[in-house]
Enzyme design. Structure first.
Site, PDB file in Angstrom:
ATOM      1  N   HIS A 265      -1.604   1.748 -13.041  1.00 14.32           N
ATOM      2  CA  HIS A 265      -0.785   0.961 -13.767  1.00 14.32           C
ATOM      3  C   HIS A 265       0.630   0.592 -13.801  1.00 14.32           C
ATOM      4  CE1 HIS A 265      -0.438  -2.631 -15.842  1.00 14.32           C
ATOM      5  NE2 HIS A 265      -0.011  -2.458 -16.972  1.00 14.32           N
TER       6      HIS A 265
ATOM      7  N   ASP B  43      -6.740  -3.219 -16.949  1.00 18.08           N
ATOM      8  CA  ASP B  43      -6.029  -1.926 -17.644  1.00 18.08           C
ATOM      9  C   ASP B  43      -6.526  -1.661 -18.877  1.00 18.08           C
ATOM     10  OD1 ASP B  43      -4.061  -2.774 -15.479  1.00 18.08           O
ATOM     11  OD2 ASP B  43      -3.028  -4.412 -16.630  1.00 18.08           O
TER      12      ASP B  43
ATOM     13  N   GLU C 163       4.133   7.318  -9.208  1.00 14.78           N
ATOM     14  CA  GLU C 163       2.899   6.861  -8.994  1.00 14.78           C
ATOM     15  C   GLU C 163       2.628   7.895  -7.854  1.00 14.78           C
ATOM     16  OE1 GLU C 163       2.164   2.444  -8.576  1.00 14.78           O
ATOM     17  OE2 GLU C 163       4.385   2.042 -10.011  1.00 14.78           O
TER      18      GLU C 163
ATOM     19  N   GLY D 106       0.690  -1.445   0.013  1.00 15.21           N
ATOM     20  CA  GLY D 106      -0.014  -0.253  -0.171  1.00 15.21           C
ATOM     21  C   GLY D 106       0.871   1.518   0.107  1.00 15.21           C
TER      22      GLY D 106
HETATM   23  C1  GRF Z   1       1.927  -0.081  -8.216  1.00 12.07           C
HETATM   24  O1  GRF Z   1       2.637  -0.368  -9.106  1.00 12.07           O
HETATM   25  C2  GRF Z   1       0.887  -0.452  -8.609  1.00 12.07           C
HETATM   26  O2  GRF Z   1       1.242   0.521 -10.199  1.00 12.07           O
HETATM   27  C3  GRF Z   1       0.336  -1.822  -8.495  1.00 12.07           C
HETATM   28  O3  GRF Z   1       0.948  -2.284  -8.279  1.00 12.07           O
HETATM   29  C4  GRF Z   1       1.308  -1.788  -7.300  1.00 12.07           C
HETATM   30  C5  GRF Z   1       0.910  -1.469  -5.547  1.00 12.07           C
HETATM   31  O4  GRF Z   1       2.095  -0.995  -4.545  1.00 12.07           O
HETATM   32  N1  GRF Z   1      -1.335  -1.556  -9.287  1.00 12.07           N
HETATM   33  P1  GRF Z   1       1.812  -0.389  -3.624  1.00 12.07           P
HETATM   34  O5  GRF Z   1       1.431  -1.579  -2.999  1.00 12.07           O
HETATM   35  O6  GRF Z   1       1.078   0.497  -3.486  1.00 12.07           O
HETATM   36  O7  GRF Z   1       3.022  -0.485  -2.755  1.00 12.07           O
END
Ligand code: GRF
Length: 220
Positions: free
Chosen positions: A113, A149, A178, A16
């Site tokens: 994603h 996706d 992200e 998370g």
């Molecule tokens: C991230 O790379 C996101 O893009 C993908 O899963 C991963 C989750 O990472 N959908 P986190 O649990 O938010 O650290």
């Protein structure tokens, strides 16, 4: 008077870190969404502890104790209703959603994603990008539609692929972005600046500067 903050739930399966970025952003009183619940399909997800420590309501709906995918989703849905959730962010949520759930939350459900969609749908995105020798990679926040996706794109950020990158080093560079675009995307939607119509998301002109600043490979 400030408009009501959008009551948002984050769905996770793991650590998370994106959830953490959203929680952090929503701490600001002027952020237009509040994180009202973190929900996991895995009671052991480490992100649940982090959310609890941040003072957020948490819940787990263990998919393994449900015979069918739809039963699992109906349990989740009931919880979301109890918490009066208006909007969902998937953040590393590793269960495929049925058309029933996706239709129920249509227009109120987004995902992040780790690739520049529509390139590299699916898993192992960094490894596949490296194998192809692409020079630009990145991440995407998009509305969820029944196809995995896929769906209208809200925000993207690009990063350079560098000589000597491994899936891990590239993945770290993407993850940093992200953590920037997920809070940005939720802000744009919750404030009304991003509007989805005819399968495309349009961003109000006044808010475009902030999103443009993210498409800067040198920045990362
Ligand atoms: C991230 O790379 C996101 O893009 C993908 O899963 C991963 C989750 O990472 N959908 P986190 O649990 O938010 O650290």
């Amino acid at each position: 008077m400030m408009r009501e903050r959008l009551r948002t739930a984050i769905l996770i399966s793991g650590r998370g870190s994106n959830m953490g970025a959203l929680i952090e952003a929503a701490r600001r009183p002027d952020y237009p969404a509040e994180i009202a619940l973190v929900l996991s399909n895995d009671p052991a997800a480490s992100g649940l502890e982090a959310a609890k420590a941040a003072g957020i309501a948490v819940a787990a709906v263990d998919h393994r104790i449900h015979a069918h995918r739809e039963d699992f989703e109906r349990s989740m849905d009931r919880l979301l209703e109890i918490h009066r959730i208006q909007f969902l962010c998937l953040a590393g949520f590793m269960r495929l959603l049925t058309p029933w759930f996706v239709a129920r939350w249509h227009g109120r459900l987004i995902n992040i994603h780790p690739a520049l969609l529509p390139a590299y749908k699916g898993l192992r995105t960094h490894e596949r990008a490296l194998a192809d020798g692409v020079k630009i990679h990145g991440c995407t926040v998009h509305y969820v539609v029944p196809a995995v996706d896929d769906g209208p794109i809200v925000a993207q950020a690009a990063v350079p692929v560098l000589d000597g990158d491994t899936p891990q080093t590239l993945g770290r560079r993407v993850l940093t972005q992200e953590h920037r675009i997920y809070p940005l995307a939720l802000r744009l939607i919750a404030s009304g600046a991003a509007v989805m119509a005819d399968g495309v998301v349009r961003i109000a002109a006044a808010d475009q500067e902030g999103s443009r600043a993210l498409i800067q490979p040198l920045d990362s």
